[in-house]
Write a protein that holds these residues in place. Structure first.
Motif, mmCIF file in Angstrom:
data_model
loop_
_atom_site.group_PDB
_atom_site.id
_atom_site.type_symbol
_atom_site.label_atom_id
_atom_site.label_comp_id
_atom_site.label_asym_id
_atom_site.label_seq_id
_atom_site.Cartn_x
_atom_site.Cartn_y
_atom_site.Cartn_z
ATOM 1 N N PRO A 142 0.810 -1.224 0.000
ATOM 2 C CA PRO A 142 0.000 0.000 0.000
ATOM 3 C C PRO A 142 0.838 1.267 0.000
ATOM 4 C CG PRO A 142 -0.036 -1.025 2.174
ATOM 5 C CD PRO A 142 0.662 -1.985 1.256
ATOM 6 N N LEU A 143 2.058 1.170 0.504
ATOM 7 C CA LEU A 143 2.942 2.326 0.557
ATOM 8 C C LEU A 143 4.374 1.851 0.416
ATOM 9 C CD1 LEU A 143 3.036 5.432 1.068
ATOM 10 C CD2 LEU A 143 3.431 4.887 3.483
ATOM 11 N N ARG A 144 5.139 2.513 -0.440
ATOM 12 C CA ARG A 144 6.542 2.162 -0.639
ATOM 13 C C ARG A 144 7.433 3.325 -0.226
ATOM 14 N NH1 ARG A 144 6.785 -0.722 -6.639
ATOM 15 N NH2 ARG A 144 5.856 -2.719 -6.035
ATOM 16 N N LEU A 145 8.653 2.995 0.187
ATOM 17 C CA LEU A 145 9.648 4.023 0.425
ATOM 18 C C LEU A 145 10.001 4.707 -0.892
ATOM 19 C CD1 LEU A 145 12.158 2.127 2.753
ATOM 20 C CD2 LEU A 145 10.285 3.632 3.442
ATOM 21 N N SER A 146 10.371 5.971 -0.817
ATOM 22 C CA SER A 146 10.925 6.641 -1.990
ATOM 23 C C SER A 146 12.363 6.174 -2.187
ATOM 24 C CB SER A 146 10.900 8.160 -1.803
ATOM 25 O OG SER A 146 11.841 8.536 -0.811
ATOM 26 N N ARG A 147 12.922 6.466 -3.348
ATOM 27 C CA ARG A 147 14.316 6.089 -3.600
ATOM 28 C C ARG A 147 15.235 6.772 -2.587
ATOM 29 N NH1 ARG A 147 17.338 3.920 -7.904
ATOM 30 N NH2 ARG A 147 19.491 3.793 -7.180
ATOM 31 N N ALA A 148 14.934 8.017 -2.238
ATOM 32 C CA ALA A 148 15.764 8.727 -1.263
ATOM 33 C C ALA A 148 15.687 8.058 0.105
ATOM 34 C CB ALA A 148 15.314 10.185 -1.163
#
Length: 287
Positions: A210-216
Motif C-alpha cells: 500500500p505504501l513504498r519508500l521513496s528512492r531517497a
C-alpha cells in the motif's frame, strides 16, 4: 553437502515462528533471512558450509511453517525487522550478524541501519534496496493495494495433484530456480489438502504494497549502515538487472562479489553454494 539441523519453534510475544538451527551453540550468532515466498530451506546448501557460526534460519511470518499474521494486519518490511529483533532477544543476543537473501537482505539492511548498536555484520545475497516509488505515485499505489485486498477474498490457492507438479510450478516462479532448489523449497512450503497439495504461505503475501519508500528513503538506509557489509551479486540476478544501482554500488564501502549464477545462486546447486560460502566464511568468521 547436507548436515543435520535442528527444527525449532520460537514463541514470540506476538507470533510463533519456525526456524532451522545450524552450527555450534557457541558459534558467532547469525540470523538468516530468506526471500519473498521462500522459506528457511533456502539456506540448506549454504548454511552447512559456513564455519564457526550459530545460524538461526527463520521462516518469516506467513512463510514456511511460521504462523500467519492476524487478520487485518499486513506484511511490511519493518514488521519483519521487528520479528528479527524479537528472535535475537529470545536467544539473548545483544549483538548479532545477519545473512539475508533478496527480501531478507533488504530487511537486514533496514534493521541494521535503524539499530546499528545491535548488528555486527551483514552478509547479503542479491538484495539491497526495496522496490521504491515516489510521492506522486502514492495515491494510485494505495488504490491498487486496496482493490487487490478486496478481491483477495474470492481467490483460492492453486492445488497440485502431486509434489512433482508443485516443484515444476516453483521452478518458474519469482526468481526461477533449479529443480533441486524448487524441491527443497516446495517440501517445506507445501501442505496437504483435498486433491493434493497447496502452499502454506499466506495469500496476503501476494498483495501489492500500500505504501513504498521513496528512492531517497531507501538509499538513506543503505548509507546509514555502520557495520561491515559483504554483498554477493549474481551475474544473472535481480540487483545487476537494475543499471541505475551501479552508481550507488560504486559509492558504498562494501565488499562486493560478483558471481556467476541466477538470483538463487546459493541454493540452485552445490557449486554456487560453495562460491557464496567462500565469500562469507572469511567475513563472518573474522573478529
Amino acid at each position: 553437502m547436507s548436515l543435520a539441523f535442528e527444527e525449532v519453534r520460537l514463541s514470540l510475544s506476538h507470533i510463533e515462528l519456525a526456524a532451522h538451527l545450524y552450527g555450534p551453540e557457541d558459534g558467532r550468532p547469525v540470523i538468516a533471512l530468506h526471500g519473498w515466498l521462500d522459506n528457511a530451506a533456502t539456506f540448506a546448501h549454504l548454511a552447512p558450509r559456513l564455519h564457526g557460526v550459530r545460524i538461526v534460519a527463520l521462516d518469516f511470518a506467513g512463510h514456511g511453517h511460521s504462523d500467519h499474521r492476524p487478520a487485518g494486519t499486513d506484511y511490511a518490511l519493518w514488521a519483519y525487522a521487528h520479528d528479527v529483533l524479537m528472535v535475537a532477544e529470545q536467544f539473548g543476543w545483544q549483538r548479532f550478524s545477519m545473512l539475508g537473501h533478496s527480501m531478507g537482505a533488504i530487511t537486514a539492511v533496514l534493521l541494521a541501519a535503524a539499530v546499528p548498536e545491535r548488528i555486527e555484520r551483514l552478509a547479503l545475497i542479491d538484495g539491497l534496496l526495496p522496490y521504491t516509488s515516489e510521492a506522486d505515485e502514492a495515491p494510485a499505489k494505495l488504490g491498487d493495494a486496496l482493490r487487490a485486498k478486496l478481491a483477495l477474498e474470492g481467490k483460492r490457492k492453486p492445488v497440485y495433484a502431486d509434489l512433482e507438479r508443485a516443484v515444476k510450478a516453483r521452478m518458474t516462479g519469482i526468481g526461477a530456480v533449479s529443480y533441486e532448489a524448487a524441491e527443497l523449497l516446495a517440501r517445506r512450503g507445501l501442505m496437504p489438502v483435498p486433491g493434493g497439495y497447496t502452499w502454506r504461505s499466506d495469500a496476503r503475501l501476494t498483495l501489492p504494497s500500500p505504501l513504498r519508500l521513496s528512492r531517497a528513503h531507501a538509499e538513506a538506509f543503505v548509507r546509514a549502515l555502520q557495520c561491515p557489509v559483504s554483498l554477493v551479486l549474481a551475474e544473472q540476478g535481480m540487483v545487476l538487472a537494475q543499471p541505475q544501482l551501479e552508481t550507488l554500488l560504486a559509492s558504498l564501502p562494501f565488499d562486493i562479489h560478483r558471481l556467476p549464477g541466477g538470483h538463487h545462486l546459493h541454493l540452485n546447486d552445490e557449486t554456487g553454494a560453495q562460491r557464496v560460502a567462500d565469500c562469507f566464511n572469511p567475513f563472518l568468521g573474522s573478529p
